[in-house]
Every structure is written in structure tokens, then in C-alpha cells.
Scaffold this active site. Structure first.
Site, PDB file in Angstrom:
ATOM      1  N   LYS A 114      15.176  70.155 106.083  1.00  0.00           N
ATOM      2  CA  LYS A 114      14.433  70.559 104.886  1.00  0.00           C
ATOM      3  C   LYS A 114      14.164  69.419 103.908  1.00  0.00           C
ATOM      4  O   LYS A 114      13.198  69.456 103.149  1.00  0.00           O
ATOM      5  CB  LYS A 114      15.182  71.681 104.163  1.00  0.00           C
ATOM      6  N   SER A 158      17.868  72.554 113.822  1.00  0.00           N
ATOM      7  CA  SER A 158      17.302  72.337 112.486  1.00  0.00           C
ATOM      8  C   SER A 158      18.321  72.153 111.373  1.00  0.00           C
ATOM      9  O   SER A 158      18.007  71.569 110.332  1.00  0.00           O
ATOM     10  CB  SER A 158      16.358  73.497 112.132  1.00  0.00           C
TER      11      SER A 158
END
Length: 397
Positions: free
Chosen positions: A49, A300
Site C-alpha cells: 500500500k 500483498s
């Protein structure tokens, strides 16, 4: 529009912000395909992110920076925004759902942000952030439905192809869709022949349902161990990019995600959160047509709370036949427990705990129950033990 040029620009801007996460070849994941991991769980802040939030904040005007930034997040975007805002000397306020893992909340504060906890899930935090933005004139940093954020996430796609240009498929988790939109845009622009697959949790299939129905769909409720992809509705931009670039979307169960987390710990010595392990779960449980292919799974994030990790490991052990609870009805007489223990030991089972209780009303007055928790190798091993107990005359309840 998100273009390849914009993604390359993001890659240039972020070179001093993000750290390299070289591909890891994972030999013990699947016998059917060649699996590589893109370990964004090892990224600064523990998640991809920071790429999107870092690029977005770098492109703000001076006037937007002065107003301060606000964001909403399940936890990982929060940390990325907090880190990038602090780097540029900007005030940041993050709205987090009250179910966000404590580790993510504390890390967000540690990167310099002010935190506002909101009852509910991500979508409730989003509504609160919009309300505060309008009230105080903050600059809003969307976690996924923003073209600069998407371009930042797309830098992962460029890095994958620089390292493995002959990849056949790339698999990403989908929550709001920012990650897969950027990655798919980069990969399809560079090599349209590479397949890009999305994975959602069965308990939060917003993009899956949206693509099926041909329009963004709002789910009434979502529930999954993968809090990072627990989103009720995909973004308008991300829906279009997924529709344009992504080859297929599949769903995985919480049990499958738990097994994938456990597999990463055992075979790769790597900690992933639920969202991070979802792509691997799709490959492990044959949800995708990747037999004989070179497949890259984007791990992720790794920001999983230790209490959740403990529960997930326990669930993963049960799901893979590594842990089993047996309830055995016995005659209440000397030697019964020893006989059961001897059978289990002979078959190589390891007893973790035992609970012995007298039979209740309505059962044999001389009966009792023995509840045993075992460590086992797999489901075949469980069957071997249970068959041996049954053959010895014991009744399994």
C-alpha cells in the site's frame, strides 16, 4: 487514465520510498506449476500500500498538502499514508474500522498519524472519512479508487516482468481493486499474453459479483479472515480496469486462506496476512488454470495480528489434518485409557490434551467419554488411528 508512462513515473518517484522485494521461487507449494512469490509482506510498512499512497501524496499540490490528508483503511493503506505524509511533513488523520487488528492500529500511530476508530467495516470508515473531509477541508487519499494510487501499485507489475519476463500468469488478491488494476495495466501493456487473475475471499466477493453482473455491486455484509480485502463495494475506476485487463476472478474460503498462511510459514518461513495469502490459496487449491505454467503470486501484506495468527494456524492445522479431536465412548473400568494411548502411540500420533468425563443421564451407567486432541501428519494418518481404535472395539462419537 492510468498509463504505462504514469506507472514508470511512479516507479521513478518511489525508488527512494519503497524497498526492493525480489521474487522468491517457492518449490514446495504445488506439483502442477512453477510458483514464484512477490513478497510485498516484506515491504516497508509490511504491505504494498505504501506504493500507491506514496505516489499519490508526492503528486499533491502545495495547497492540498497544507490542508492535511485524511484516509480510510482496514490498516495497510493507513500505514502507507501515515508514512508518506510524515515524510513530506503533512498532517494525517486515518479512519479505521474498529475491527482492524491492533498491530495495524498501533503501527499507523507509530508512523505519525492521528487515528479515528469507526464502528463497522471498511465502508463505514470510508463514510466517516468523507464526513470529516467535508467538515475540515482535508485532502482525501482514497485507498484504491484513484488513478495515482493505482499507478503506484502498478509498479509491482513492472518489477515482476523485469525479473521474470517469461512469466505465464500473475495472481493478485482483490479488495477494492487498486492493486490488481495497477498490476494488470502494467503487465497487459508490456505483454498482453500474460494472464492476470484476481482472488477474493468467499465472504467478501464484491468485485467477483460486480464483474458477473456487469456493474459495481454493493454487498450488504462481508465477513472474512482476510480483513485487508473485506470490502463491500469496488471502486468505479477499479471496476473498469478489472473489466478491461483481468482475465478471471475466483474466490477462496477462509479455511483455504488459513491453509495458505500455514504453508507460507512452514515452507517459506514467511508471514502473510489473509489478503496476502489469498492468491497462494487459489493456486494451492487448483482454482486457476495454471498447470505447467510459471505463476507469480503477489503476497500483498504481512500485517497480521498475532492473536489472529494463532487462530489461523489452529484452523490451518485442522484443515490439513495436522490436528484432530477424537471423542471415544469407553467402559469405565481400569486399563481403558492405557489401551487407547497405546494404540495412538503405536500409530505415531501425539496426544496434546485429554479430557475424561463420566457419562450423562440417558447413557450406560458404566460409560464414560474420553476427548483427546492429537497432533497428526495428515488425514490419512487420522484415518489410520481411528480405524485402529474401531478395530480394537472402541466406539468413536
Amino acid at each position: 487514465m492510468v498509463t504505462l508512462d504514469k506507472i514508470y513515473h511512479a516507479s521513478y518517484v518511489l525508488k527512494d520510498v519503497v524497498i526492493p522485494t525480489p521474487l522468491v521461487k517457492a518449490t514446495a507449494i504445488s506439483d502442477d506449476c512453477e510458483v514464484y512469490l512477490k513478497p510485498e509482506n516484506l515491504q516497508i510498512t509490511g504491505s504494498f500500500k505504501v506504493r500507491g499512497s506514496g505516489y499519490k501524496i508526492s503528486q499533491l499540490t502545495e495547497e492540498e498538502k497544507k490542508r492535511g490528508v485524511i484516509a480510510c483503511s482496514a490498516g495497510n493503506h493507513a500505514q502507507g499514508v501515515a508514512l508518506a505524509a510524515t515524510k513530506y511533513g503533512i498532517k494525517s488523520l486515518i479512519c479505521l474500522p474498529d475491527g482492524a487488528p491492533i498491530s495495524k492500529v498501533e503501527a499507523t500511530k507509530g508512523y505519525g498519524a492521528e487515528v479515528c476508530m469507526v464502528p463497522g467495516v471498511y465502508d463505514d470508515a470510508y463514510n466517516k472519512a468523507c464526513e470529516l473531509r467535508d467538515e475540515h477541508n482535508y485532502t482525501f487519499i482514497h485507498p484504491f479508487d484513484d488513478e495515482n494510487v493505482i499507478a503506484g501499485q502498478g509498479t509491482i507489475g513492472i518489477e515482476i516482468l523485469e525479473e521474470l519476463p517469461d512469466a505465464d500468469a500473475v495472481v493478485c488478491a482483490i479488495g477494492g481493486g487498486g492493486l490488481i488494476s495497477g498490476v494488470a495495466c502494467a503487465i497487459k501493456s508490456l505483454n498482453p499474453n500474460i494472464k492476470v487473475y484476481g482472488v477474493q475471499a468467499e465472504g467478501a466477493p464484491s468485485m467477483y459479483e460486480s464483474i458477473k453482473q456487469g456493474k459495481p455491486v454493493h454487498l450488504d455484509k462481508v465477513s472474512t479472515v482476510a480483513d485487508g480485502i473485506q470490502v463491500k463495494e469496488p471502486g468505479e475506476h477499479t471496476f473498469k480496469y478489472v473489466q478491461k485487463y483481468v482475465d478471471d476472478i475466483v474466490t477462496v474460503t477462509d479455511d483455504e486462506i488459513s491453509s495458505a498462511i500455514l504453508k507460507l510459514i512452514e515452507s517459506q518461513k514467511m508471514i502473510a496476512e489473509g489478503a496476502g495469502a489469498a492468491p497462494l490459496a487459489a493456486v494451492m487449491f487448483n482454482k486457476l488454470p495454471v498447470k505447467g505454467k510459471k505463476v507469480v503470486c503477489v503476497i500483498s501484506g504481512g500485517n497480521i495480528d498475532v492473536t489472529i495468527l494463532s487462530r489461523v494456524i489452529k484452523r490451518g492445522l485442522l484443515r490439513s489434518g495436522r490436528s484432530q479431536t477424537l471423542c471415544i465412548e469407553l467402559q469405565d473400568k481400569p486399563g481403558q485409557l492405557k489401551q487407547v494411548a497405546d494404540i495412538i502411540a503405536d500409530k505415531g500420533g501425539n496426544v496434546i490434551s485429554i479430557h475424561h468425563e463420566r457419562a450423562s443421564e440417558g447413557t450406560d451407567i458404566n460409560g464414560c467419554y474420553l476427548r483427546i486432541v492429537l497432533e497428526t501428519r495428515n488425514f490419512d494418518h487420522v484415518k489410520e488411528i481411528t480405524d485402529a481404535l474401531i478395530n480394537a472395539g472402541f466406539k468413536l462419537v
